[in-house]
Design a protein around this motif. Sequence first.
Motif, mmCIF file in Angstrom:
data_model
loop_
_atom_site.group_PDB
_atom_site.id
_atom_site.type_symbol
_atom_site.label_atom_id
_atom_site.label_comp_id
_atom_site.label_asym_id
_atom_site.label_seq_id
_atom_site.Cartn_x
_atom_site.Cartn_y
_atom_site.Cartn_z
ATOM 1 N N ILE A 82 0.839 -1.198 0.000
ATOM 2 C CA ILE A 82 0.000 0.000 0.000
ATOM 3 C C ILE A 82 0.875 1.249 0.000
ATOM 4 N N ASN A 83 1.851 1.309 0.884
ATOM 5 C CA ASN A 83 2.747 2.466 0.922
ATOM 6 C C ASN A 83 3.640 2.527 -0.308
ATOM 7 N N LEU A 84 4.025 1.362 -0.809
ATOM 8 C CA LEU A 84 4.894 1.325 -1.973
ATOM 9 C C LEU A 84 4.197 1.905 -3.206
ATOM 10 N N LEU A 85 2.904 1.612 -3.337
ATOM 11 C CA LEU A 85 2.157 2.076 -4.499
ATOM 12 C C LEU A 85 1.584 3.479 -4.316
ATOM 13 N N SER A 86 1.617 3.981 -3.109
ATOM 14 C CA SER A 86 1.007 5.283 -2.828
ATOM 15 C C SER A 86 1.536 6.413 -3.710
ATOM 16 N N PRO A 87 2.859 6.579 -3.863
ATOM 17 C CA PRO A 87 3.331 7.668 -4.727
ATOM 18 C C PRO A 87 2.962 7.467 -6.188
ATOM 19 N N ILE A 88 2.870 6.220 -6.620
ATOM 20 C CA ILE A 88 2.459 5.946 -7.994
ATOM 21 C C ILE A 88 1.003 6.348 -8.187
ATOM 22 N N ALA A 89 0.161 6.021 -7.193
ATOM 23 C CA ALA A 89 -1.270 6.315 -7.299
ATOM 24 C C ALA A 89 -1.558 7.813 -7.311
ATOM 25 N N GLN A 90 -0.605 8.633 -6.876
ATOM 26 C CA GLN A 90 -0.818 10.077 -6.868
ATOM 27 C C GLN A 90 -0.601 10.709 -8.237
ATOM 28 N N ASP A 91 -0.055 9.937 -9.167
ATOM 29 C CA ASP A 91 0.155 10.420 -10.531
ATOM 30 C C ASP A 91 -1.108 10.129 -11.342
ATOM 31 N N ALA A 92 -1.682 11.150 -11.951
ATOM 32 C CA ALA A 92 -2.961 10.995 -12.654
ATOM 33 C C ALA A 92 -2.884 9.973 -13.782
ATOM 34 N N LYS A 93 -1.741 9.883 -14.464
ATOM 35 C CA LYS A 93 -1.604 8.927 -15.560
ATOM 36 C C LYS A 93 -1.453 7.496 -15.051
ATOM 37 N N LEU A 94 -0.826 7.348 -13.891
ATOM 38 C CA LEU A 94 -0.562 6.018 -13.366
ATOM 39 C C LEU A 94 -1.699 5.476 -12.517
ATOM 40 N N PHE A 95 -2.494 6.382 -11.940
ATOM 41 C CA PHE A 95 -3.525 5.960 -10.999
ATOM 42 C C PHE A 95 -4.488 4.902 -11.554
ATOM 43 N N PRO A 96 -5.009 5.047 -12.805
ATOM 44 C CA PRO A 96 -5.950 4.021 -13.287
ATOM 45 C C PRO A 96 -5.354 2.620 -13.339
ATOM 46 N N ILE A 97 -4.034 2.539 -13.467
ATOM 47 C CA ILE A 97 -3.382 1.239 -13.605
ATOM 48 C C ILE A 97 -3.260 0.523 -12.263
ATOM 49 N N VAL A 98 -3.045 1.290 -11.198
ATOM 50 C CA VAL A 98 -2.830 0.675 -9.877
ATOM 51 C C VAL A 98 -4.012 0.878 -8.936
ATOM 52 N N ALA A 99 -5.096 1.473 -9.431
ATOM 53 C CA ALA A 99 -6.191 1.888 -8.551
ATOM 54 C C ALA A 99 -6.791 0.735 -7.749
ATOM 55 N N GLU A 100 -6.957 -0.429 -8.369
ATOM 56 C CA GLU A 100 -7.607 -1.544 -7.679
ATOM 57 C C GLU A 100 -6.731 -2.152 -6.590
ATOM 58 N N GLY A 101 -5.423 -2.094 -6.768
ATOM 59 C CA GLY A 101 -4.525 -2.702 -5.791
ATOM 60 C C GLY A 101 -4.694 -4.216 -5.728
ATOM 61 N N GLY A 102 -4.065 -4.813 -4.730
ATOM 62 C CA GLY A 102 -4.291 -6.232 -4.453
ATOM 63 C C GLY A 102 -3.283 -7.206 -5.006
ATOM 64 N N ILE A 103 -2.432 -6.787 -5.951
ATOM 65 C CA ILE A 103 -1.493 -7.718 -6.555
ATOM 66 C C ILE A 103 -0.183 -7.729 -5.763
ATOM 67 N N HIS A 104 0.206 -8.912 -5.326
ATOM 68 C CA HIS A 104 1.533 -9.120 -4.758
ATOM 69 C C HIS A 104 2.386 -9.885 -5.764
ATOM 70 N N ILE A 105 3.685 -9.704 -5.685
ATOM 71 C CA ILE A 105 4.597 -10.454 -6.534
ATOM 72 C C ILE A 105 4.983 -11.737 -5.813
ATOM 73 N N LEU A 106 4.705 -12.863 -6.440
ATOM 74 C CA LEU A 106 5.004 -14.160 -5.853
ATOM 75 C C LEU A 106 6.498 -14.451 -5.966
ATOM 76 N N ARG A 107 7.097 -14.900 -4.876
ATOM 77 C CA ARG A 107 8.524 -15.207 -4.866
ATOM 78 C C ARG A 107 8.705 -16.682 -5.228
ATOM 79 N N GLN A 108 8.848 -16.932 -6.512
ATOM 80 C CA GLN A 108 8.873 -18.291 -7.031
ATOM 81 C C GLN A 108 10.290 -18.874 -7.017
ATOM 82 N N GLU A 109 10.351 -20.193 -7.105
ATOM 83 C CA GLU A 109 11.651 -20.848 -7.211
ATOM 84 C C GLU A 109 12.275 -20.465 -8.558
ATOM 85 N N PRO A 110 13.560 -20.114 -8.577
ATOM 86 C CA PRO A 110 14.183 -19.587 -9.796
ATOM 87 C C PRO A 110 14.083 -20.510 -11.008
#
Length: 276
Positions: A82-110
Amino acid sequence: MHVEQRGADLLVENIDGLDLARTLDCGQAFRWTQKDGIWSGVACRRLLRLRQTGRWILFFDTTPETFETVWKPYFDLDRDYINLLSPIAQDAKLFPIVAEGGIHILRQEPFEALCSFLISQNNHIPRIKGIIERLCENFGDPIPGGYAFPRPEQLAKCTTEDLGVIRSGFRAKYLLDAARKVASGQIDLESLRDLATDEARGQLLKIYGVGVKVADCTLWYGLGHLDAFPQDVWIKRILRERFGGEIPALPPDAAGIFQQYLFDYARKTGKESATA
């Protein structure tokens, strides 16, 4: 975050910023399925079943120790999205892309990440999932409830004829070269975690069939290089249409996360790609 054992299951409450449906079905991993609200998948050589209701997730047949050592890192639960995406969400062009939130990056086996994205080339998600399941069923170790992803040593012994059963087409020779280079030590995947991203990418490009996109997917999903930004033709198109062909200015540790949101956005706006 509060963790509570309930019989054989583990209830994890107060999870902010994680939506299982968006995370497990956004093109970054290919062994997860959902039925009647329960997600099932094999990761880290284990079968896991989960169900989410709001801000809590029930981990079936899971102990606190397994959660801490396996699933908490896998779902990247120590990162404050949430905090990581906060500055991105403040950009009008970027906000529609991250607005829903919820995606984590899975740490998969290499090695699984490497092979999965080799399979993903010129492919679509349902077929990728089928190939990977056949690969695991035929060459992986049996585990309770399923099959683990094959180890490099297991695949390195195979021939292209052996891999005919998984119906991967031209990708079979890519998988074999990757397995042989990793199994022999020519490519030490774990050592790539500590290299600069450009240097680590250069090592992966020595594998037959690995291009920049597959290398970056491996670096991001399998090796934790936060500045990797995998790009397929669809990501490049979105970048051209919305950002003049350039990657927007992003916090260094948010670039790959934004890429995943960008890919998810492309799918939802009708520009669906084969893979992440």
